[in-house]
Design a protein around this motif. Structure first.
Motif, PDB file in Angstrom:
ATOM      1  N   SER A  95      -8.016  -1.852  -8.114  1.00  0.00           N
ATOM      2  CA  SER A  95      -7.145  -1.202  -7.132  1.00  0.00           C
ATOM      3  C   SER A  95      -5.759  -1.822  -7.132  1.00  0.00           C
ATOM      4  CB  SER A  95      -7.766  -1.312  -5.728  1.00  0.00           C
ATOM      5  OG  SER A  95      -8.999  -0.623  -5.669  1.00  0.00           O
ATOM      6  N   HIS A  96      -5.670  -3.127  -7.217  1.00  0.00           N
ATOM      7  CA  HIS A  96      -4.359  -3.783  -7.211  1.00  0.00           C
ATOM      8  C   HIS A  96      -3.626  -3.567  -8.531  1.00  0.00           C
ATOM      9  CE1 HIS A  96      -4.115  -6.073  -3.400  1.00  0.00           C
ATOM     10  NE2 HIS A  96      -5.422  -5.931  -3.414  1.00  0.00           N
ATOM     11  N   ASN A  97      -4.348  -3.597  -9.641  1.00  0.00           N
ATOM     12  CA  ASN A  97      -3.694  -3.397 -10.939  1.00  0.00           C
ATOM     13  C   ASN A  97      -3.088  -2.004 -11.072  1.00  0.00           C
ATOM     14  OD1 ASN A  97      -4.099  -5.937 -12.019  1.00  0.00           O
ATOM     15  ND2 ASN A  97      -6.045  -5.419 -12.960  1.00  0.00           N
ATOM     16  N   LEU A  98      -3.781  -0.995 -10.538  1.00  0.00           N
ATOM     17  CA  LEU A  98      -3.357   0.397 -10.708  1.00  0.00           C
ATOM     18  C   LEU A  98      -2.807   1.007  -9.420  1.00  0.00           C
ATOM     19  CD1 LEU A  98      -6.448   1.583 -12.800  1.00  0.00           C
ATOM     20  CD2 LEU A  98      -4.262   0.728 -13.644  1.00  0.00           C
ATOM     21  N   LEU A  99      -2.575   0.186  -8.412  1.00  0.00           N
ATOM     22  CA  LEU A  99      -2.181   0.698  -7.098  1.00  0.00           C
ATOM     23  C   LEU A  99      -0.865   1.462  -7.136  1.00  0.00           C
ATOM     24  CD1 LEU A  99      -3.064   0.686  -4.111  1.00  0.00           C
ATOM     25  CD2 LEU A  99      -1.675  -1.363  -3.810  1.00  0.00           C
ATOM     26  N   GLN A 100       0.051   1.050  -7.988  1.00  0.00           N
ATOM     27  CA  GLN A 100       1.378   1.662  -7.984  1.00  0.00           C
ATOM     28  C   GLN A 100       1.357   3.102  -8.467  1.00  0.00           C
ATOM     29  OE1 GLN A 100       4.702  -1.011  -8.829  1.00  0.00           O
ATOM     30  NE2 GLN A 100       5.689   0.639  -9.951  1.00  0.00           N
ATOM     31  N   ASN A 101       0.266   3.527  -9.105  1.00  0.00           N
ATOM     32  CA  ASN A 101       0.148   4.949  -9.423  1.00  0.00           C
ATOM     33  C   ASN A 101       0.277   5.805  -8.173  1.00  0.00           C
ATOM     34  OD1 ASN A 101      -0.135   5.209 -12.221  1.00  0.00           O
ATOM     35  ND2 ASN A 101      -2.301   4.656 -12.163  1.00  0.00           N
ATOM     36  N   PHE A 102      -0.138   5.264  -7.028  1.00  0.00           N
ATOM     37  CA  PHE A 102      -0.148   6.020  -5.778  1.00  0.00           C
ATOM     38  C   PHE A 102       0.939   5.550  -4.816  1.00  0.00           C
ATOM     39  CE2 PHE A 102      -4.393   5.818  -7.598  1.00  0.00           C
ATOM     40  CZ  PHE A 102      -4.694   7.168  -7.718  1.00  0.00           C
ATOM     41  N   THR A 103       1.153   4.245  -4.714  1.00  0.00           N
ATOM     42  CA  THR A 103       2.174   3.754  -3.776  1.00  0.00           C
ATOM     43  C   THR A 103       3.584   4.035  -4.282  1.00  0.00           C
ATOM     44  OG1 THR A 103       2.148   1.542  -4.790  1.00  0.00           O
ATOM     45  CG2 THR A 103       0.670   1.921  -2.929  1.00  0.00           C
ATOM     46  N   ALA A 104       3.730   4.265  -5.591  1.00  0.00           N
ATOM     47  CA  ALA A 104       5.055   4.562  -6.154  1.00  0.00           C
ATOM     48  C   ALA A 104       5.080   5.940  -6.806  1.00  0.00           C
ATOM     49  CB  ALA A 104       5.461   3.492  -7.162  1.00  0.00           C
ATOM     50  N   ALA A 105       4.241   6.849  -6.330  1.00  0.00           N
ATOM     51  CA  ALA A 105       4.246   8.214  -6.864  1.00  0.00           C
ATOM     52  C   ALA A 105       5.579   8.891  -6.539  1.00  0.00           C
ATOM     53  CB  ALA A 105       3.090   9.016  -6.274  1.00  0.00           C
ATOM     54  N   VAL A 106       6.028   9.747  -7.446  1.00  0.00           N
ATOM     55  CA  VAL A 106       7.330  10.412  -7.298  1.00  0.00           C
ATOM     56  C   VAL A 106       7.108  11.878  -6.928  1.00  0.00           C
ATOM     57  CG1 VAL A 106       9.542  10.925  -8.378  1.00  0.00           C
ATOM     58  CG2 VAL A 106       8.267   8.885  -9.057  1.00  0.00           C
ATOM     59  N   PRO A 107       7.375  12.262  -5.684  1.00  0.00           N
ATOM     60  CA  PRO A 107       7.215  13.670  -5.303  1.00  0.00           C
ATOM     61  C   PRO A 107       8.434  14.492  -5.731  1.00  0.00           C
ATOM     62  CG  PRO A 107       7.956  12.404  -3.424  1.00  0.00           C
ATOM     63  CD  PRO A 107       7.785  11.419  -4.555  1.00  0.00           C
ATOM     64  N   PRO A 108       8.326  15.810  -5.766  1.00  0.00           N
ATOM     65  CA  PRO A 108       9.513  16.643  -6.013  1.00  0.00           C
ATOM     66  C   PRO A 108      10.570  16.342  -4.967  1.00  0.00           C
ATOM     67  CG  PRO A 108       7.501  17.948  -6.135  1.00  0.00           C
ATOM     68  CD  PRO A 108       7.099  16.620  -5.598  1.00  0.00           C
ATOM     69  N   HIS A 109      11.831  16.355  -5.386  1.00  0.00           N
ATOM     70  CA  HIS A 109      12.914  16.015  -4.456  1.00  0.00           C
ATOM     71  C   HIS A 109      14.187  16.745  -4.862  1.00  0.00           C
ATOM     72  CE1 HIS A 109      13.068  13.194  -7.834  1.00  0.00           C
ATOM     73  NE2 HIS A 109      14.387  13.162  -7.654  1.00  0.00           N
ATOM     74  N   ARG A 110      15.126  16.813  -3.944  1.00  0.00           N
ATOM     75  CA  ARG A 110      16.418  17.440  -4.211  1.00  0.00           C
ATOM     76  C   ARG A 110      17.468  16.786  -3.326  1.00  0.00           C
ATOM     77  NH1 ARG A 110      15.623  23.322  -1.198  1.00  0.00           N
ATOM     78  NH2 ARG A 110      15.226  22.512   0.896  1.00  0.00           N
ATOM     79  N   CYS A 111      18.703  16.973  -3.699  1.00  0.00           N
ATOM     80  CA  CYS A 111      19.796  16.428  -2.898  1.00  0.00           C
ATOM     81  C   CYS A 111      19.749  16.998  -1.479  1.00  0.00           C
ATOM     82  CB  CYS A 111      21.152  16.783  -3.509  1.00  0.00           C
ATOM     83  SG  CYS A 111      21.643  15.707  -4.864  1.00  0.00           S
ATOM     84  N   ARG A 112      19.968  16.148  -0.511  1.00  0.00           N
ATOM     85  CA  ARG A 112      20.084  16.626   0.860  1.00  0.00           C
ATOM     86  C   ARG A 112      21.494  17.167   1.071  1.00  0.00           C
ATOM     87  NH1 ARG A 112      18.638  12.275   3.738  1.00  0.00           N
ATOM     88  NH2 ARG A 112      16.462  12.971   3.755  1.00  0.00           N
ATOM     89  N   VAL A 113      21.558  18.332   1.717  1.00  0.00           N
ATOM     90  CA  VAL A 113      22.842  18.965   2.006  1.00  0.00           C
ATOM     91  C   VAL A 113      23.183  18.707   3.472  1.00  0.00           C
ATOM     92  CG1 VAL A 113      24.124  21.124   2.042  1.00  0.00           C
ATOM     93  CG2 VAL A 113      22.406  20.721   0.279  1.00  0.00           C
ATOM     94  N   PRO A 114      24.362  18.188   3.778  1.00  0.00           N
ATOM     95  CA  PRO A 114      24.711  17.932   5.172  1.00  0.00           C
ATOM     96  C   PRO A 114      24.748  19.222   5.970  1.00  0.00           C
ATOM     97  CG  PRO A 114      26.648  17.752   3.777  1.00  0.00           C
ATOM     98  CD  PRO A 114      25.475  17.861   2.864  1.00  0.00           C
TER      99      PRO A 114
END
Length: 623
Positions: A33-52
């Motif tokens: 779990s500790h060796n492979l934990l970053q697969n989940f704690t550092a997962a990258v979701p879809p994202h886009r620039c925030r518009v003010p």
């Protein structure tokens, strides 16, 4: 009598040995779990620039946390650089290749570059129906299916992909672009919170995600070098207790880390502790289990690591917030700390450390637990020293790491094994830490990646006994490299094929770990066997450090990381071909015996052969 006779006198594989091994196997579940934990704690979701907020601005989605930031100088637009980018280098449909120097339209995705291919700041028309997303985030839908309105690139004051947006309130002339000045909006339908969404590790900061894993693996390496030596000095049980405490505290601190820098520091310290308790557990298991049962016992503890990979997927699915997930795999170590006081110190280590009187008390306690109290009372200090006189005499002999390169045959074995150890770990973590790129649920792929180890290890165990060590290792390595390289040419739309090839590669690499561990113990002679294993473990951890760093190159050359991950096992297979076969060969006792084997193979003798794992050394985990 050897020390094994003493173990038999106190009960052999008695109730105490079974219970202690079971208690030591439980923490191994969380090692994965500790060796492979970053697969989940550092997962990258879809994202886009925030518009003010303002006239014509696209509203932020529900649940997005405002995080206004100034423009990052590293987010500068370079010639022939792709504007629309996402964490995995793809966007829109799963097959949409994004980072292309020429901006060529691929699989229906519109590339936006500065070379005028499509949608550039010089006013060239942009596809009005472009949507944003990421194949890495394809666990959920993209674009309008997210519940957010599609990004219409033809309108002003809207985002231009995940890292760029049009400058607001510009009328006439070319539309200027700028980096994301007001942070990013994330799709939180799958990943409620990760370190990526919390600290905006995207665009100019995206490489910090891979850097965090390398820092953790560096901690594992330092822990093996530092805590491993301290274990020989202060005892296995003492370092086990300390490692439990350190990992529990550092893991908890990681869950409350206020920023990225402190997160990396705590993860580094946690990696050190994980390496320390792994080595201590291995020593206690090997040194308390009698020889006839040692191989199967070590194999069972190895399967505990595999089971831990499957459990991790379930825990991560149930706990989607990275801080709570970090706590979930860290707090149990305080429970392990409480019952670790009951465990028995290695009697073998106590005798070799000049503490034979304590060893007698420990052995008598074990004998009582195994209903062999009368036999235990017969054990004396003189008996222990007599049974271990060979081991005590060996302490007076001085062997160093220089003996690995002092003679030609040992030097040849050393260099070949170093390449093999490095390559296996390098490719293993290159695959295991990149689950998002397969375009399917990372929870499902984590379960599959863990489950494939069971048949892989069973098959290679049979192969080692009948086919031989060298051929088994060569085939496993070559097949792993072949399927990894083949995956480069499989279209991303064929997710089932890509996943199947990756699973085969992962299984072959896991099998290779078992092969090289056994092979190493049989190639090195007794005086430097542990030294050789230790250096092989070091090379494996160096491979784990380098693997995430190579992944960073996919920003510039997307094909390069998988190509390197695939070529490395093939090179290792070639190196393994130059190693001598050890099947049905007695274990060498001296350096001279290994050197003479290339000239004249010695006649067979009844020396003991290793079946699965070394008898006097700790088993190495895939860490």
């Amino acid at each position: 009598m050897p020390f094994g006779a003493v173990l038999a006198q106190v009960g052999g594989l008695g109730r105490f040995q079974v219970l202690q091994t079971a208690l030591l196997a439980v923490p191994i579940l969380l090692m994965a779990s500790h060796n492979l934990l970053q697969n989940f704690t550092a997962a990258v979701p879809p994202h886009r620039c925030r518009v003010p907020a303002g006239p014509g601005a696209t509203p932020a989605p529900h649940g997005a946390t405002p995080n206004a930031t100034s423009a990052d100088p590293r987010d500068t637009l370079r010639d022939s650089d792709t504007i629309l980018r996402s964490p995995g280098g793809t966007w829109g449909s799963p097959g949409a290749t994004l980072r292309s120097p020429s901006g060529v339209h691929s699989h229906g995705a519109t590339h936006v570059t500065l070379d005028g291919t499509a949608g550039t700041p010089d006013g060239t028309r942009v596809q009005p129906d472009a949507t944003w997303g990421s194949s890495n985030g394809s666990l959920g839908p993209t674009g309008a299916a997210l519940g957010w309105s599609n990004v219409t690139l033809g309108s002003p004051d809207v985002t231009l992909g995940s890292c760029w947006r049009y400058v607001a309130n510009v009328t006439g002339g070319p539309r200027a672009t700028e980096p994301c000045r007001d942070g990013w909006d994330y799709d939180r339908s799958i990943y409620v919170s990760t370190i990526v969404t919390e600290w905006d590790l995207v665009c100019g900061y995206r490489q910090l995600r891979q850097m965090a894993q390398s820092i953790y693996m560096a901690g594992v390496l330092v822990g093996a070098l530092v805590l491993g030596g301290l274990s020989d000095r202060f005892g296995r049980k003492a370092m086990l207790i300390w490692s439990y405490l350190q990992l529990g505290v550092m893991g908890t601190c990681t869950a409350f880390a206020p920023n990225y820098a402190s997160y990396c520091v705590f993860r580094f310290a946690g990696g050190m502790a994980l390496s320390g308790f792994g080595l201590s557990i291995a020593c206690l298991v090997v040194e308390w289990i009698p020889t006839p049962y040692r191989a199967i016992t070590v194999a069972i503890t190895g399967f505990a690591y595999t089971l831990g990979q499957i459990i991790l997927a379930g825990v991560a699915y149930a706990v989607p917030h990275w801080r709570w997930l970090q706590l979930s795999v860290s707090l149990p170590f305080f429970v392990f700390l409480l019952y670790s006081w009951w465990l028995a110190e290695s009697a073998r280590w106590l005798v070799l450390s000049g503490k034979a009187d304590r060893a007698v008390k420990v052995l008598q306690r074990v004998a009582t637990f195994n209903n062999r109290k009368e036999e235990g009372e017969k054990i004396t200090v003189e008996m222990l020293k007599s049974n271990m006189k060979e081991e005590l005499a060996a302490l007076k002999s001085s062997y160093t790491i220089s003996d690995l390169v002092r003679t030609p045959v040992i030097r040849h074995i050393f260099f070949c094994l170093s390449i093999v150890w490095f390559s296996i770990s390098f490719s293993y973590y290159g695959l295991a830490m990149d689950l998002q790129n397969f375009g399917v649920s990372i929870y499902l792929i984590q379960v599959i990646f863990g489950a494939v180890d069971f048949p892989a290890k069973v098959v290679v165990t049979v192969s080692l006994s009948y086919v031989g060590r060298r051929l088994s290792l060569m085939v496993a390595l070559f097949l792993a490299g072949l399927v990894i390289v083949a995956n480069i040419f499989v279209p991303t739309e064929l997710q089932t094929v890509r996943t199947a090839l990756a699973v085969i590669g992962k299984g072959c690499l896991s099998a290779s770990f078992n092969c090289v561990f056994l092979y190493t113990t049989e190639l090195y002679p007794t005086p430097i066997r542990q030294t050789g294993l230790g250096f092989g473990s070091t090379m494996a951890r160096v491979g784990g450090i380098v693997a995430p760093l190579v992944k960073m190159m996919d920003e510039y050359y997307p094909f390069l990381p998988p190509a390197v991950y695939g070529v490395a096992p093939v090179v290792a297979a070639v190196a393994a071909a130059f190693l001598p076969e050890t099947l049905n060969t007695p274990l060498p006792d001296t350096i001279e015996e290994v050197e003479n084997r290339t000239k004249q193979k010695p006649a067979g003798d009844p020396k003991e052969k290793i079946a699965l794992q070394p008898q006097d050394g700790p088993p190495l985990k895939e860490a």
